[in-house]
Design a protein around this motif. Structure first.
Motif, PDB file in Angstrom:
ATOM      1  N   LEU A   1       3.641  33.333   4.338  1.00 44.53           N
ATOM      2  CA  LEU A   1       2.595  34.129   4.967  1.00 44.53           C
ATOM      3  C   LEU A   1       3.193  35.162   5.913  1.00 44.53           C
ATOM      4  CD1 LEU A   1      -0.347  34.764   5.451  1.00 44.53           C
ATOM      5  CD2 LEU A   1      -0.443  32.856   7.090  1.00 44.53           C
ATOM      6  N   TYR A   2       4.257  34.791   6.607  1.00 49.69           N
ATOM      7  CA  TYR A   2       4.960  35.748   7.471  1.00 49.69           C
ATOM      8  C   TYR A   2       5.442  36.942   6.666  1.00 49.69           C
ATOM      9  CZ  TYR A   2       9.019  37.651   9.981  1.00 49.69           C
ATOM     10  OH  TYR A   2       9.945  38.493  10.556  1.00 49.69           O
ATOM     11  N   LEU A   3       6.034  36.687   5.514  1.00 53.02           N
ATOM     12  CA  LEU A   3       6.488  37.783   4.661  1.00 53.02           C
ATOM     13  C   LEU A   3       5.304  38.626   4.176  1.00 53.02           C
ATOM     14  CD1 LEU A   3       9.257  36.217   2.381  1.00 53.02           C
ATOM     15  CD2 LEU A   3       9.563  37.999   4.098  1.00 53.02           C
ATOM     16  N   GLU A   4       4.247  37.973   3.741  1.00 51.09           N
ATOM     17  CA  GLU A   4       3.092  38.703   3.231  1.00 51.09           C
ATOM     18  C   GLU A   4       2.494  39.622   4.295  1.00 51.09           C
ATOM     19  OE1 GLU A   4       0.390  35.782   1.744  1.00 51.09           O
ATOM     20  OE2 GLU A   4       1.267  35.796  -0.258  1.00 51.09           O
ATOM     21  N   LEU A   5       2.306  39.107   5.489  1.00 49.73           N
ATOM     22  CA  LEU A   5       1.703  39.901   6.561  1.00 49.73           C
ATOM     23  C   LEU A   5       2.603  41.057   6.966  1.00 49.73           C
ATOM     24  CD1 LEU A   5       0.237  37.014   8.753  1.00 49.73           C
ATOM     25  CD2 LEU A   5      -1.068  38.665   7.405  1.00 49.73           C
ATOM     26  N   SER A   6       3.900  40.801   7.039  1.00 51.70           N
ATOM     27  CA  SER A   6       4.840  41.848   7.451  1.00 51.70           C
ATOM     28  C   SER A   6       4.917  42.959   6.410  1.00 51.70           C
ATOM     29  CB  SER A   6       6.231  41.248   7.691  1.00 51.70           C
ATOM     30  OG  SER A   6       6.192  40.262   8.708  1.00 51.70           O
ATOM     31  N   PHE A   7       5.009  42.571   5.145  1.00 48.79           N
ATOM     32  CA  PHE A   7       5.079  43.581   4.091  1.00 48.79           C
ATOM     33  C   PHE A   7       3.740  44.290   3.922  1.00 48.79           C
ATOM     34  CE2 PHE A   7       9.134  41.826   3.351  1.00 48.79           C
ATOM     35  CZ  PHE A   7       9.832  42.641   2.468  1.00 48.79           C
ATOM     36  N   ALA A   8       2.646  43.558   4.117  1.00 51.87           N
ATOM     37  CA  ALA A   8       1.329  44.189   4.051  1.00 51.87           C
ATOM     38  C   ALA A   8       1.177  45.230   5.154  1.00 51.87           C
ATOM     39  CB  ALA A   8       0.229  43.136   4.170  1.00 51.87           C
ATOM     40  N   ALA A   9       1.711  44.934   6.328  1.00 47.57           N
ATOM     41  CA  ALA A   9       1.627  45.887   7.442  1.00 47.57           C
ATOM     42  C   ALA A   9       2.268  47.211   7.076  1.00 47.57           C
ATOM     43  CB  ALA A   9       2.296  45.297   8.681  1.00 47.57           C
ATOM     44  N   ILE A  10       3.445  47.145   6.469  1.00 50.01           N
ATOM     45  CA  ILE A  10       4.146  48.373   6.097  1.00 50.01           C
ATOM     46  C   ILE A  10       3.450  49.054   4.911  1.00 50.01           C
ATOM     47  CG2 ILE A  10       6.351  49.347   5.383  1.00 50.01           C
ATOM     48  CD1 ILE A  10       6.130  48.107   8.275  1.00 50.01           C
ATOM     49  N   PHE A  11       2.980  48.281   3.962  1.00 49.29           N
ATOM     50  CA  PHE A  11       2.250  48.840   2.827  1.00 49.29           C
ATOM     51  C   PHE A  11       1.023  49.606   3.307  1.00 49.29           C
ATOM     52  CE2 PHE A  11      -1.103  48.451  -0.396  1.00 49.29           C
ATOM     53  CZ  PHE A  11      -0.468  48.982  -1.507  1.00 49.29           C
ATOM     54  N   PHE A  12       0.252  48.998   4.206  1.00 48.37           N
ATOM     55  CA  PHE A  12      -0.971  49.640   4.686  1.00 48.37           C
ATOM     56  C   PHE A  12      -0.687  50.776   5.667  1.00 48.37           C
ATOM     57  CE2 PHE A  12      -3.106  45.422   3.669  1.00 48.37           C
ATOM     58  CZ  PHE A  12      -3.745  45.922   2.533  1.00 48.37           C
ATOM     59  N   SER A  13       0.491  50.780   6.277  1.00 41.18           N
ATOM     60  CA  SER A  13       0.823  51.878   7.180  1.00 41.18           C
ATOM     61  C   SER A  13       0.886  53.210   6.445  1.00 41.18           C
ATOM     62  CB  SER A  13       2.168  51.607   7.883  1.00 41.18           C
ATOM     63  OG  SER A  13       3.267  51.827   7.004  1.00 41.18           O
ATOM     64  N   ALA A  14       1.113  53.150   5.145  1.00 40.15           N
ATOM     65  CA  ALA A  14       1.201  54.372   4.330  1.00 40.15           C
ATOM     66  C   ALA A  14       0.032  54.481   3.349  1.00 40.15           C
ATOM     67  CB  ALA A  14       2.521  54.392   3.560  1.00 40.15           C
ATOM     68  N   ASN A  15      -0.927  53.550   3.441  1.00 39.23           N
ATOM     69  CA  ASN A  15      -2.082  53.546   2.542  1.00 39.23           C
ATOM     70  C   ASN A  15      -3.342  53.247   3.352  1.00 39.23           C
ATOM     71  OD1 ASN A  15      -0.929  53.609  -0.423  1.00 39.23           O
ATOM     72  ND2 ASN A  15       0.389  52.218   0.727  1.00 39.23           N
ATOM     73  N   GLU A  16      -3.792  54.238   4.114  1.00 43.12           N
ATOM     74  CA  GLU A  16      -4.911  54.026   5.027  1.00 43.12           C
ATOM     75  C   GLU A  16      -6.199  53.651   4.293  1.00 43.12           C
ATOM     76  OE1 GLU A  16      -7.199  53.796   8.552  1.00 43.12           O
ATOM     77  OE2 GLU A  16      -5.075  53.547   8.053  1.00 43.12           O
ATOM     78  N   LEU A  17      -6.463  54.284   3.166  1.00 44.27           N
ATOM     79  CA  LEU A  17      -7.678  53.960   2.431  1.00 44.27           C
ATOM     80  C   LEU A  17      -7.668  52.500   1.984  1.00 44.27           C
ATOM     81  CD1 LEU A  17     -10.319  54.658   1.012  1.00 44.27           C
ATOM     82  CD2 LEU A  17      -8.973  55.516  -0.934  1.00 44.27           C
ATOM     83  N   LYS A  18      -6.534  52.054   1.449  1.00 43.72           N
ATOM     84  CA  LYS A  18      -6.442  50.667   0.998  1.00 43.72           C
ATOM     85  C   LYS A  18      -6.522  49.705   2.181  1.00 43.72           C
ATOM     86  CE  LYS A  18      -3.931  51.686  -3.251  1.00 43.72           C
ATOM     87  NZ  LYS A  18      -2.673  51.544  -4.016  1.00 43.72           N
ATOM     88  N   ARG A  19      -5.969  50.109   3.317  1.00 43.95           N
ATOM     89  CA  ARG A  19      -6.069  49.258   4.511  1.00 43.95           C
ATOM     90  C   ARG A  19      -7.523  49.079   4.909  1.00 43.95           C
ATOM     91  NH1 ARG A  19      -6.520  49.154  10.003  1.00 43.95           N
ATOM     92  NH2 ARG A  19      -7.088  51.356  10.064  1.00 43.95           N
ATOM     93  N   ARG A  20      -8.292  50.161   4.902  1.00 44.61           N
ATOM     94  CA  ARG A  20      -9.699  50.075   5.286  1.00 44.61           C
ATOM     95  C   ARG A  20     -10.499  49.253   4.273  1.00 44.61           C
ATOM     96  NH1 ARG A  20     -11.672  53.687   9.200  1.00 44.61           N
ATOM     97  NH2 ARG A  20      -9.996  54.884  10.179  1.00 44.61           N
ATOM     98  N   LYS A  21     -10.180  49.415   3.004  1.00 50.46           N
ATOM     99  CA  LYS A  21     -10.859  48.620   1.983  1.00 50.46           C
ATOM    100  C   LYS A  21     -10.474  47.146   2.108  1.00 50.46           C
ATOM    101  CE  LYS A  21     -11.313  50.282  -2.172  1.00 50.46           C
ATOM    102  NZ  LYS A  21     -11.003  50.860  -3.501  1.00 50.46           N
TER     103      LYS A  21
END
Length: 247
Positions: free
Chosen positions: A90-110
């Motif tokens: 889960l630590y890996l998932e959250l950390s990688f998700a943070a960086i993924f969403f940092s460059a994908n604002e629409l997907k972060r909001r969805k």
């Protein structure tokens, strides 16, 4: 409570579990104090990244990820090995998700609206994942080469942790069936945890290093000294003089 059950049974059960766990923790720290202490030190150092990014849209995910890493350390030392491997994933998932969403604002909001699911495979995609040449090059060109080997390392840690979550016999059979200390299991977990936090450090550096480093205080750079200071791109940052405000 069922009729006839002795009063205090539930309390007794949990007190006994607590006593057993204390014994497991004592033995774990006696045998693996160095490894556990190093992980706690690395976790504490990572707060510098957390402080730097707390106000960014992805900041909550970074904070939550670090919290899960600390919780996983406790679970591993307490003999709750299956949960510790799950927490590390889960630590890996959250950390990688943070960086993924940092460059994908629409997907972060969805994702916040529960209309999009984060995909680990997408985050590690060879073409445009968060450690791909394309992604890293857009944010920190000097880190492109150094980041490449960490895709495989992150994938390996994630897969090893997933084996326990999915009940893979070859993995779960190594975990004690009772709440006892297991030297081999804790050593395995500590190795994976060390690899995981190293991958996250590379991930954060690849995403934010060009933009935010060198930092005024040098605290972020200090988080990389013990683990990824050998990487040429990191060495370049570490050898760069800080601004006058940071002297």
């Amino acid at each position: 409570m069922a009729q006839g059950s002795p009063v205090g049974t539930i309390d007794d059960i949990f007190v006994k579990i607590q006593e057993n766990q204390k014994g497991v923790i004592d033995e774990a720290l006696r045998e693996q104090r160095g490894s556990v202490g190093r992980l706690l030190s690395l976790d504490h150092a990572m707060k510098a990244w957390e402080d730097l990014l707390t106000n960014e849209p992805e900041g909550t995910l970074i904070i939550n990820g670090r919290r899960e890493f600390g919780r996983a350390i406790y679970l591993a030392c307490g003999g709750h090995y299956g949960a510790a491997f799950a927490g590390l994933r889960l630590y890996l998932e959250l950390s990688f998700a943070a960086i993924f969403f940092s460059a994908n604002e629409l997907k972060r909001r969805k994702w916040l609206a529960d209309s999009y699911d984060f995909s680990w495979s997408a985050a590690l995609n060879e073409a445009d994942g968060v450690l791909s040449s394309d992604f890293v090059g857009a944010f920190n060109q000097s880190a492109v080469v150094d980041a490449q080997s960490y895709k495989a390392k992150a994938a390996a840690v994630y897969r090893d942790c997933s084996q326990f979550i999915h009940g893979k016999e070859s993995s779960t059979s190594t975990i004690p069936s009772q709440l006892v200390y297991s030297q081999n299991t804790l050593e395995q977990w500590c190795k994976l945890a060390s690899d995981a936090i190293e991958c996250v450090q590379v991930l954060f550096f690849s995403r934010y290093g060009q933009e935010l480093l060198p930092s005024d205080s040098g605290s972020v750079e200090n988080t990389m000294l013990e683990t990824i200071a050998h990487l040429p791109s990191v060495r370049k940052i570490l050898e760069t003089p800080r601004t006058e405000n940071g002297q």
